[in-house]
Enzyme design. Structure first.
Site, PDB file in Angstrom:
ATOM      1  N   SER A  83       0.854  -1.189   0.000  1.00  0.00           N
ATOM      2  CA  SER A  83       0.000   0.000   0.000  1.00  0.00           C
ATOM      3  C   SER A  83       0.885   1.233   0.000  1.00  0.00           C
ATOM      4  O   SER A  83       1.752   1.360   0.865  1.00  0.00           O
ATOM      5  CB  SER A  83      -0.896   0.016   1.244  1.00  0.00           C
ATOM      6  OG  SER A  83      -1.440   1.287   1.448  1.00  0.00           O
ATOM      7  N   ASP A  91       0.069   4.152   0.785  1.00  0.00           N
ATOM      8  CA  ASP A  91      -0.342   5.124   1.822  1.00  0.00           C
ATOM      9  C   ASP A  91       0.337   4.912   3.171  1.00  0.00           C
ATOM     10  O   ASP A  91       0.261   5.784   4.035  1.00  0.00           O
ATOM     11  CB  ASP A  91      -1.861   5.061   2.039  1.00  0.00           C
ATOM     12  CG  ASP A  91      -2.639   5.528   0.820  1.00  0.00           C
ATOM     13  OD1 ASP A  91      -2.065   6.300   0.031  1.00  0.00           O
ATOM     14  OD2 ASP A  91      -3.798   5.116   0.658  1.00  0.00           O
ATOM     15  N   ARG A 150      -6.268   8.985   1.531  1.00  0.00           N
ATOM     16  CA  ARG A 150      -7.665   9.280   1.861  1.00  0.00           C
ATOM     17  C   ARG A 150      -7.893   9.202   3.375  1.00  0.00           C
ATOM     18  O   ARG A 150      -8.605   9.991   3.943  1.00  0.00           O
ATOM     19  CB  ARG A 150      -8.578   8.289   1.136  1.00  0.00           C
ATOM     20  CG  ARG A 150      -9.938   8.864   0.788  1.00  0.00           C
ATOM     21  CD  ARG A 150     -10.720   8.020  -0.176  1.00  0.00           C
ATOM     22  NE  ARG A 150     -10.420   6.597  -0.125  1.00  0.00           N
ATOM     23  CZ  ARG A 150     -10.108   5.873  -1.201  1.00  0.00           C
ATOM     24  NH1 ARG A 150     -10.037   6.437  -2.373  1.00  0.00           N
ATOM     25  NH2 ARG A 150      -9.866   4.580  -1.093  1.00  0.00           N
ATOM     26  N   HIS A 194      32.442   8.295  -8.326  1.00  0.00           N
ATOM     27  CA  HIS A 194      31.881   9.355  -7.484  1.00  0.00           C
ATOM     28  C   HIS A 194      30.444   9.733  -7.813  1.00  0.00           C
ATOM     29  O   HIS A 194      29.854  10.548  -7.092  1.00  0.00           O
ATOM     30  CB  HIS A 194      32.789  10.592  -7.531  1.00  0.00           C
ATOM     31  CG  HIS A 194      33.994  10.435  -6.653  1.00  0.00           C
ATOM     32  ND1 HIS A 194      35.059   9.638  -7.018  1.00  0.00           N
ATOM     33  CD2 HIS A 194      34.287  10.924  -5.418  1.00  0.00           C
ATOM     34  CE1 HIS A 194      35.969   9.661  -6.057  1.00  0.00           C
ATOM     35  NE2 HIS A 194      35.528  10.425  -5.076  1.00  0.00           N
TER      36      HIS A 194
END
Length: 782
Positions: free
Chosen positions: A166, A168, A212, A662
């Site tokens: 997920s 979120d 949400r 580098h």
């Protein structure tokens, strides 16, 4: 890469006679493919049959071609792909008993009694329901003739293990869900791009990010880009937020900034539950301040793109642990979810995690926002507290009377500037006078010190390298000059951001205390080096950025071989004697071998690796990737290994080599390094402020105890201050590495995924824990 121990032929492997099905469900998340790949390869290596279930639960219900046996080769080149290769779909059928009856029959007919589900809380809840009903589903199928008595007997119980995919990061019980870090990468790429155009036109940008029900993405983005304001559902603003926001934006502009950034989670609300939208915020700013304001809604771009190195490694580790949990499962084992706690994989009862996740939503719906923040966990709260300090509090009119100096030492590392910004601003909030030291210990000796204010460090979070300048010079030969500088600038505390030289230099300063009283001030090190070789911390600022640079390069190099079959690439990574970058990039890039100093290897091992690649070229996968840490062996150089592979592989594969150099130290810092640097800086200033007060006598500072010189490091999941004298005992100074390194336990996973027959290290085997108990114990230690 040391020779793997072969599993004896007469020992039955733990997966023999068992079958595992893996499916992805719900919204897609970058890193799901890494998890699927790990489940397939580890399952096969342990003797089990592994099946793909295409299109999530819908494929489980429909059966047929949607459930296919997976092979080792078919998951090749999946690591770097976003989304989910086996597909995901919303499935109404599985919500009905009739649908679950069909799904059960499809599994029983194939002898599958182990199910690995990668998805969000809805997908995992569905899996738990399926498991709870399994016996009654079998009974019904037996009664109607859907399965035979023998099939029902051999499939008497179903094991379920979940992994949380997920973007979120809204699932309670795990520090990070698969896909969150990659989503942050996408968001930060866009924020950085928008920042340049906003500065050009003196604009205000309002960015809406996903979330949400959870504000994690919005919150961490705000920390990582130094946003002026963030709106998250867990902590709505006070009723007069409009006034406060406009005042903040005006202050930022008056301070010389040419732009404003406001981040809003899609689920943002006010204290009364009313939605706060990006357009609402734009209209407010235009109406009250007249600023040129634009709205950007990021949408599904956050789900797309290549997974970050972190998500690939996380998915791989979780996949390994999921297979182990399935094969160890019994009829009495509850459905569990594999989670990440700091650097450890843990197993938690699935429904306990789901319940706590639902409790957060309930708390928000009932207006108990403080409870919602606590339920999100300590990490979320720490992020929120640091954000509030940096964005909502300004330096007090009364001063503390203390002066802190901040400096960079060693090689540059992406994220150093974020740490300096945080240190300076939090120091000013404490009322301190803040000084910037240029060019490390040499600059301190030469008096290259200047006062630095709030606005000078604005916009530093996204800048790579070191704005203060940094050198590897150690301080011992400059004690007299450094003492004079400390005296003339009245420095009361020193914050050193850097790598192994910062550690060694600070130990030298401690030695100098005996002769020079001016050196008797509190000092704190924040580890920052791409090599990740500083003792006392699992991670150093800059290592994540370097790792992503290497991983991206490996992707491109492997892709270049797609048209040219039978090619092996030898890639040299940085890290000094520390094999962290080579090992983790090997996991993230799907390497066939990774040679490091910490794991001795001989010519026989090299020969065996060549033979392994020769066998691989006879399959459908005709690419090879070998990583070599720059100092893994003084005789088996990159050129030697390249020549050996080229000679031994003649007629079978050709070789190419690449020394990354580098470029690994450069680039824009990743969200992890920005956030890590910001939090480390804030924590360090709070500690050193307390230590100065503790060591203050009659207006003078005298710090000569071991605990007045510390390193702030991440250990497992806690940020802890450790005296340098203690860390000295844990250090191999000849090779500039800690004597014990946590990531070495991940090397067997790299080898298993590259098809070597070895046994997994289960010395730190994950046991089933409980969410509530885990939270209480962690809070006691953080």
């Amino acid at each position: 890469m040391a020779q793997p121990s072969k599993t004896p032929c007469n020992v039955e492997r733990p997966g023999a006679g068992k079958a595992i099905a893996v499916l992805t469900s719900g919204g897609d998340a970058q890193g799901m493919n890494a998890a699927v790949r790990a489940v397939v390869r580890v399952g096969i290596s342990l003797g089990a049959k592994v099946y793909f279930v295409h299109e999530g639960y819908q494929g489980l219900v429909d059966g047929g071609e949607n459930i296919k046996e997976a092979s080792w080769e078919c998951v090749s080149m999946m690591l770097q792909l976003g989304g989910t290769v086996i597909g995901s779909a919303r499935c109404q059928d599985f919500r009905t008993r009739e649908g679950r009856l069909k799904a059960a029959r499809n599994l029983v007919k194939r002898g599958i009694t182990n199910l690995c589900v990668i998805g969000g809380d809805g997908s995992l809840t569905g899996a738990d329901t399926f498991r709870a009903e399994w016996s009654s589903l079998l009974a019904e199928l037996l009664k109607t003739g859907g399965v035979t008595a023998e099939e029902a007997k051999s499939s008497s119980h179903l094991n379920i293990v979940g992994m949380v995919g997920s973007i979120d990061n809204d699932f309670c019980g795990t520090d990070m869900t698969i896909g969150t870090d990659s989503a942050l990468h996408r968001i930060m790429e866009i924020v950085d791009a928008i920042t340049t155009t906003a500065q050009s036109h003196q604009r205000t940008f309002v960015l809406e990010v996903m979330g949400r029900h959870c504000g994690y993405l919005a919150l961490v983005t705000s920390l990582a880009c130094g946003a002026d304001w963030v709106f998250i559902p867990e902590s709505p603003p006070e009723d007069d937020w409009e006034e406060h926001l406009c005042r903040r934006l005006t202050e930022t502009r008056l301070g010389g900034s040419r732009l404003n950034i406001i981040i809003v989670a899609e689920g943002a609300i006010d204290r009364h539950g009313k939605a706060i939208t990006a357009d609402d915020i734009k209209n407010l700013v235009v109406k009250r301040l007249g600023y040129d304001t634009r709205v950007t809604i990021l949408g599904h771009v956050q789900r797309g793109g290549t997974p970050s190195a972190f998500d690939r490694i996380l998915g791989s580790r979780m996949g390994v642990e999921a297979v182990m949990a399935l094969l160890e499962g019994t009829p009495d084992t509850p459905a569990c979810v594999v989670s990440l706690s700091g650097n450890q994989a843990v197993r938690l009862p699935l429904m306990e995690c789901v319940q706590v996740t639902k409790d957060v939503t309930t708390a928000m719906n009932e207006g108990r926002f403080d409870d919602a923040l606590k339920l999100r966990g300590r990490s979320f709260q720490n992020n929120w507290n640091v954000y509030k300090l940096l964005a909502h509090i300004r330096p007090p009119p009364t001063k503390s009377g203390y002066t802190l100096a901040v400096m960079n030492v060693g090689a540059p590392a992406a994220g150093m500037n974020a740490a300096v910004r945080s240190t300076v601003r939090i120091g000013l909030i404490h009322g301190h006078r803040m000084l910037a030291v240029h060019d490390g210990f040499e600059g301190l000796a030469m008096g290259m010190v200047e006062e630095i204010g709030w606005d000078e460090v604005g916009g530093w979070t996204g800048l790579g390298g070191s704005k203060l300048g940094t050198k590897r010079t150690l301080p011992k030969k400059y004690f007299e000059e450094i003492s004079a500088t400390i005296n003339s600038f009245s420095i009361h505390g020193l914050i050193i951001i850097g790598g192994f030289e910062a550690f060694m230099g600070s130990l030298e300063l401690m030695e100098g205390r005996a002769k020079y009283e001016e050196l008797c001030i509190p000092l704190c090190i924040i580890p920052a080096t791409v090599s990740n070789n500083v003792p006392g911390s699992d991670f150093s600022i800059g290592a994540d950025t370097a790792l992503n640079t290497i991983t991206t390069t490996c992707d491109r190099i492997k892709q270049s071989a797609a048209g040219t079959k039978r090619r092996v690439f030898i890639i040299e990574t940085m890290g000094g004697y520390c094999g962290y970058l080579a090992t983790m990039a090997g996991l993230a890039g799907g390497a066939d071998a990774a040679y490091i100093f910490e794991e001795h290897f001989s010519i026989r091992d090299l020969q065996m690796n060549v033979e392994h690649l020769t066998a691989k070229m006879k399959t459908t996968v005709k690419r090879g990737l070998v990583l070599r840490n720059e100092r893994c062996n003084e005789n088996y150089t990159t050129d030697f290994i390249y020549n050996l592979y080229s000679e031994e592989g003649k007629g079978i594969f050709d070789c190419r080599k690449n020394v990354l150099g580098h470029m690994q130290q450069g680039g824009t810092p990743t969200p992890f390094d920005r956030n890590f640097g910001t939090k480390m800086g804030a924590k360090c200033v709070a500690w050193i402020t307390g230590k100065i007060k503790e060591c203050s006598r009659h207006g003078r500072i005298f710090a000569n105890t071991a605990d007045s010189a510390c390193l702030l490091g991440m250990r497992k999941r806690s940020l802890v201050f450790q005296p340098l004298t203690e860390l000295k005992e844990q250090t191999d100074f000849v090779h500039r590495i800690p004597k014990e390194q946590w990531w070495l336990k991940l090397r067997p996973i790299l080898k298993i995924l590259a098809k070597y027959s070895i046994e997994l290290d289960t010395s730190e085997k994950a046991h089933l824990e409980h969410v509530t108990r885990k939270r209480l114990s962690l809070e006691a230690h953080i």
